[in-house]
Design a protein around this motif. Structure first.
Motif, PDB file in Angstrom:
ATOM      1  N   ARG A  58       0.847  -1.193   0.000  1.00 17.61           N
ATOM      2  CA  ARG A  58       0.000   0.000   0.000  1.00 17.61           C
ATOM      3  C   ARG A  58       0.882   1.243   0.000  1.00 17.61           C
ATOM      4  O   ARG A  58       2.090   1.171   0.229  1.00 17.61           O
ATOM      5  N   GLU A 104      -8.530 -10.230  -4.676  1.00 19.14           N
ATOM      6  CA  GLU A 104      -9.257  -8.985  -4.923  1.00 19.14           C
ATOM      7  C   GLU A 104      -9.897  -8.379  -3.673  1.00 19.14           C
ATOM      8  O   GLU A 104      -9.783  -7.172  -3.454  1.00 19.14           O
ATOM      9  N   GLU A 108      -7.829  -3.546  -1.921  1.00 23.48           N
ATOM     10  CA  GLU A 108      -8.378  -2.191  -2.053  1.00 23.48           C
ATOM     11  C   GLU A 108      -7.279  -1.167  -1.778  1.00 23.48           C
ATOM     12  O   GLU A 108      -6.505  -1.291  -0.838  1.00 23.48           O
TER      13      GLU A 108
END
Length: 119
Positions: A58, A104, A108
């Motif tokens: 991230r 998936e 996010e």
């Protein structure tokens, strides 16, 4: 198959550890394209499997890891990047796509770059 053939000959001739049902299982895996067998320089049979792993990071630097496995009703410690075995006839990019579909729900805020890496 040529490489695997030499390894099978070695297993049949000189292995006290490989039982006939194990050799049949390995032969099936080679035929199905799940692995390749090879002989090392010192004539030890080695099993090779193509595996794709992803480091999903991230923007804040955190990344996704699998920290436990659940099999047969039991949890065991694990600390590894998400990954999967490459299937016969599958390119690494196709394997990444298949793996990405299973991940998936957890990705996010992460984006794919053209080279298959996740940013």
């Amino acid at each position: 198959e040529v490489i695997s053939g030499a390894a099978f000959r070695q297993l049949r001739l000189g292995s006290i550890w490989a039982r006939p049902h194990q050799i049949r299982n390995l032969a099936r895996q080679v035929q199905d394209g799940k692995c390749t067998l090879a002989l090392s320089a010192d004539r030890v049979v080695e099993r090779y499997v193509a595996v794709v792993t992803l480091r999903l990071t991230r923007a804040d630097g955190r990344f996704l890891v699998e920290f436990a496995d659940y099999k047969a009703g039991l949890w065991s410690d694990s600390c590894k990047l998400p990954g999967t075995k490459q299937r016969e006839g599958e390119t690494p990019e196709q394997t990444i796509g298949r793996l990405a579909e299973t991940l998936e729900p957890y990705t996010e805020g992460m984006t794919w770059s053209p080279d298959g890496c996740v940013n």
